[in-house]
Design an enzyme around this catalytic site. Structure first.
Site, PDB file in Angstrom:
ATOM      1  N   ARG A 291       0.866  -1.176   0.000  1.00 19.61           N
ATOM      2  CA  ARG A 291       0.000   0.000   0.000  1.00 19.61           C
ATOM      3  C   ARG A 291       0.905   1.230   0.000  1.00 19.61           C
ATOM      4  NH1 ARG A 291       2.408   1.889   3.786  1.00 19.61           N
ATOM      5  NH2 ARG A 291       0.878   3.566   3.724  1.00 19.61           N
ATOM      6  N   GLY A 292       0.267   2.409  -0.138  1.00 20.22           N
ATOM      7  CA  GLY A 292       1.060   3.629  -0.312  1.00 20.22           C
ATOM      8  C   GLY A 292       1.187   3.881  -1.806  1.00 20.22           C
ATOM      9  N   ALA A 293       0.882   5.120  -2.225  1.00 23.37           N
ATOM     10  CA  ALA A 293       0.735   5.394  -3.658  1.00 23.37           C
ATOM     11  C   ALA A 293       1.949   4.982  -4.504  1.00 23.37           C
ATOM     12  CB  ALA A 293       0.400   6.879  -3.850  1.00 23.37           C
TER      13      ALA A 293
ATOM     14  N   ARG B  36      -7.185  -0.572  -7.015  1.00 22.97           N
ATOM     15  CA  ARG B  36      -7.499   0.509  -6.060  1.00 22.97           C
ATOM     16  C   ARG B  36      -7.665   1.814  -6.855  1.00 22.97           C
ATOM     17  NH1 ARG B  36      -4.216   1.053  -0.614  1.00 22.97           N
ATOM     18  NH2 ARG B  36      -6.161   2.002   0.079  1.00 22.97           N
TER      19      ARG B  36
ATOM     20  N   GLN C 285      -1.954   2.379   9.854  1.00 15.50           N
ATOM     21  CA  GLN C 285      -0.657   2.507   9.174  1.00 15.50           C
ATOM     22  C   GLN C 285       0.344   3.281  10.031  1.00 15.50           C
ATOM     23  OE1 GLN C 285      -3.623   3.068   7.757  1.00 15.50           O
ATOM     24  NE2 GLN C 285      -3.648   2.596   5.575  1.00 15.50           N
TER      25      GLN C 285
ATOM     26  N   ASP D  11      -1.947  10.719  -2.223  1.00 11.62           N
ATOM     27  CA  ASP D  11      -2.344   9.691  -3.189  1.00 11.62           C
ATOM     28  C   ASP D  11      -2.655  10.285  -4.554  1.00 11.62           C
ATOM     29  OD1 ASP D  11      -2.954   8.403  -0.427  1.00 11.62           O
ATOM     30  OD2 ASP D  11      -2.774   6.799  -1.907  1.00 11.62           O
TER      31      ASP D  11
ATOM     32  N   ASN E 220      -5.399  12.253   0.448  1.00 13.54           N
ATOM     33  CA  ASN E 220      -4.486  11.411   1.237  1.00 13.54           C
ATOM     34  C   ASN E 220      -5.341  10.632   2.232  1.00 13.54           C
ATOM     35  OD1 ASN E 220      -1.742  10.558   1.854  1.00 13.54           O
ATOM     36  ND2 ASN E 220      -1.987  11.631   3.800  1.00 13.54           N
ATOM     37  N   LYS E 221      -4.682   9.829   3.024  1.00 11.48           N
ATOM     38  CA  LYS E 221      -5.364   8.937   3.975  1.00 11.48           C
ATOM     39  C   LYS E 221      -6.447   9.666   4.768  1.00 11.48           C
ATOM     40  CE  LYS E 221      -5.092   5.513   4.333  1.00 11.48           C
ATOM     41  NZ  LYS E 221      -6.106   4.710   3.614  1.00 11.48           N
TER      42      LYS E 221
HETATM   43  O1  MRU Z   1      -4.492   3.093   2.094  1.00 14.23           O
HETATM   44  P1  MRU Z   1      -3.020   3.333   1.984  1.00 14.23           P
HETATM   45  O2  MRU Z   1      -2.233   2.775   3.119  1.00 14.23           O
HETATM   46  O3  MRU Z   1      -2.486   2.901   0.633  1.00 14.23           O
HETATM   47  O4  MRU Z   1      -2.872   4.918   2.044  1.00 14.23           O
HETATM   48  C1  MRU Z   1      -1.583   5.450   1.963  1.00 14.23           C
HETATM   49  C2  MRU Z   1      -1.566   6.931   2.098  1.00 14.23           C
HETATM   50  O5  MRU Z   1      -2.566   7.575   2.213  1.00 14.23           O
HETATM   51  C3  MRU Z   1      -0.210   7.574   1.978  1.00 14.23           C
HETATM   52  O6  MRU Z   1      -0.133   8.712   2.784  1.00 14.23           O
HETATM   53  C4  MRU Z   1       0.015   7.974   0.515  1.00 14.23           C
HETATM   54  O7  MRU Z   1      -0.228   6.911  -0.339  1.00 14.23           O
HETATM   55  C5  MRU Z   1       1.394   8.480   0.294  1.00 14.23           C
HETATM   56  S1  MRU Z   1       2.597   7.209   0.450  1.00 14.23           S
HETATM   57  C6  MRU Z   1       4.114   7.850   0.090  1.00 14.23           C
END
Ligand code: MRU
Length: 347
Positions: A46-48, A89, A196, A237, A247-248
């Protein structure tokens, strides 16, 4: 210790299983686009930026899997694989960015034998991974200059090595500041419902002995009011053309609080997170995840059966609340459409 979130080993993609960290550390192995898509959907990765890198390998794996097929069967296989990855996603634009890049490479060598195409796509996936680490280091150096020695930095979610191919974006800025000799301490929001912050950001900081304090999401306002936060840095994201940031879930709340307390709110992201095709945050698709993530955690259920649950996984912070966006090409202060267009077009 360098965290290898994704790695190529034994002709397969291996990814750290982020669903079980920090209780267990294990790699899972992937050999097709469908399996990588499932790994992205279920949050093994996970994470963009990490999602983008995983998707690129998913395309290469599909090409390798189908390389002995006829040309038409190979094309059918690849189209299906790309479509499945694209569906995994919706919010992080790095996913479609990586898929488009892989498709362009495929188009460029489409006349060749499937085995040659597969080899070229694998090279490109390796390059996307290496490039992501280089980008995060460049972005980290730009961001580090914004942090004062002794800064106490609040972050939300995990935008660290685990969310990228390495180094991280928001945590990359912190790592770079520490490497430059600054004393930095981190306040990690736990980041409900997937945790996270508690599970991943806190783990990363502990591994590197960067001082970290874990708080629940609801404590952020109190910490700011008490004067315990000097800056906020988060990842992204997707950033719309006008600078609105997805973002999250919970990031928007932190940004509003930061503005209330006159604390700078920084967003650290690679330019591949910039989506100039979307005018504002209103157009960003927000993923809604399964209710079970809110109902409880793993086997433990704390909400009554039958209760209605919402689980939007991201929110949008309007550009007006963003002090600056930190990218590999430099810092965009008070982001707006003209500055972001120039930045995006400079690529
Ligand atoms: O649902 P996730 O864990 O994929 O969400 C991740 C985030 O929101 C991060 O802050 C974002 O992707 C940036 S990661 C460098």
């Amino acid at each position: 210790m360098r965290v290898e979130t994704l790695r190529w080993a034994h002709d397969k993609l291996e990814m750290i299983d982020q669903r079980i960290l920090p209780a267990e550390f294990r790699y899972l192995s992937y050999d097709s686009a469908a399996s990588v898509a499932a790994g992205i959907q279920s949050m093994v990765v996970r994470g963009a930026p990490a999602i983008g890198v995983a998707a690129a390998y998913g395309v290469a794996l599909e090409a390798l899997r189908c390389q002995t097929a006829s040309a038409s069967e190979f094309t059918r296989c690849m189209d299906a694989g790309l479509a499945e990855l694209a569906r995994s996603r919706p919010t992080a634009v790095n996913l479609s960015w990586a898929l488009q890049r892989m498709r362009r490479v495929w188009d460029g060598v489409a006349h060749g034998a499937p085995a040659k195409i597969a080899a070229r796509l694998l090279d490109e996936a390796h390059e996307i991974l290496a490039e992501d680490i280089r980008i995060n280091r460049a972005l980290g150096a730009h961001g580090a200059a914004l942090l004062a020695d002794g800064a106490r930095v609040l972050t939300h979610c995990n935008a660290g090595a685990l969310a990228t191919a390495g180094h991280g974006t928001a945590l990359g800025v912190i790592r770079s500041a520490v490497a430059a000799g600054k004393t930095i301490s981190v306040i990690a929001d736990e980041t409900r419902p997937f945790l996270q912050g508690a599970r991943l950001t806190a783990w990363e900081m502990v591994q590197e002995q960067i001082p970290v304090t874990l708080i629940t999401d609801s404590m952020a306002g109190h910490m700011m009011a008490e004067g315990e936060v000097d800056a906020v840095i988060v990842g992204a994201d997707r950033v719309a053309a006008n600078g609105d940031v997805a973002n999250k879930i919970g990031t928007y709340m932190v940004a509003v609080l930061a503005r209330r307390h006159r604390i700078p709110f920084y967003v650290a992201c690679p330019l591949s997170t910039l989506d100039l095709t979307i005018a504002s945050g209103l157009d960003i698709p927000i993923e809604e995840r399964h209710a079970d993530e809110v109902r409880g955690f793993r086997e433990c259920r704390w909400a009554a059966d039958g209760v209605k649950i919402r689980n939007p996984a991201f929110d949008v912070t309007p550009a007006e609340l963003v002090t600056a966006i930190i990218t590999e090409r430099g810092v965009v202060h008070r982001p707006d459409a003209p500055q972001l267009r120039r930045m995006g077009e400079s690529l």
